[in-house]
Design an enzyme around this catalytic site. Sequence first.
Site, PDB file in Angstrom:
ATOM      1  CB  SER A   1       1.414  -7.010   4.097  1.00  0.00           C
ATOM      2  OG  SER A   1       0.646  -5.849   4.299  1.00  0.00           O
TER       3      SER A   1
ATOM      4  CG  HIS B   1       0.117  -5.300  -0.328  1.00  0.00           C
ATOM      5  ND1 HIS B   1      -0.967  -6.148  -0.441  1.00  0.00           N
ATOM      6  CD2 HIS B   1       0.368  -5.190   1.012  1.00  0.00           C
ATOM      7  CE1 HIS B   1      -1.348  -6.533   0.765  1.00  0.00           C
ATOM      8  NE2 HIS B   1      -0.561  -5.960   1.658  1.00  0.00           N
TER       9      HIS B   1
END
Length: 287
Positions: free
Chosen positions: A208, A265
């Site tokens: 991610s 992230h």
Amino acid sequence: MSAVEVLRLPLSVNLGGFVALLQRLQVPHRVSEESGEQVLWVPGEQLAEDVRGLYQRFPEGDPDFQLVPAPVSERAGGFVQQLRDSPLTTLVLLLTLLVAGVTLLGDNFATIRWLSFQDFQIQGEYIVFTPLAESLAAGQWWRLITPILIHFGVLHLAMNAMWFWELGRRIEARQGGVMLLGLTLLFGLVSNCVQYVSAGPGLFGGLSGVLYGLLGHCWIFQWLAPNAAYRLPKGVVVMMLIWLLVCLSGVTETLGFGAIANGAHVGGLLVGCATGLLGGALARLRR
């Protein structure tokens, strides 16, 4: 700057789709008819080389604008061709699937400890982490990257694999497999390190952070130098940014969905925007 001949094709060849693509990309051009042939012209040799390369990839125009689905048999063949056209994207996903199998999607701690950012030992109900400096001193530098291959659960793997397939193919088609590999390693390194620095020792993994990097790269690159490959569907960037804010708010943990690697992230997104800014600016200058 003089006009440079890009393509010389028979009149029977339909250039409509490709010309429409050039118009969407705001590439200056003109088409003339000479001696029974159609000739495509652009200003400057460098731009001519770029347009020739674009025509080799998309002779019929932008495939993202084909709204009518192909028959099932054609779609199957098209998928095989996509695999061949995106070898680096395919390789990363195959490696991720292999690691998912070996680690039993997060249940095989004996294997995960060799790929995690920090080595660890299970002592009763606790995880005891080895200081990162000790692992790096022992030559285990791969730990800075390999957490991106670890996934915890089928849903975690499926979502990350889907988005890497979507974004990775775009970058590989536009900038090549070497660039995609470099960006993947860079985004993985930065996102893992930011997660470690922001949250301290912990067991984390997944693509991610890399995905947010790829998203930021495509987003800013496309904003500066519009191109077909990086034109994302409407709402994708907004949706991903909203999801990032939701995760940062702590709602996912409150609802029992587990901890989210927010540092990875944010770190991935910021460095991705930086590479997109650099790449887009260079592409704009070349045009």
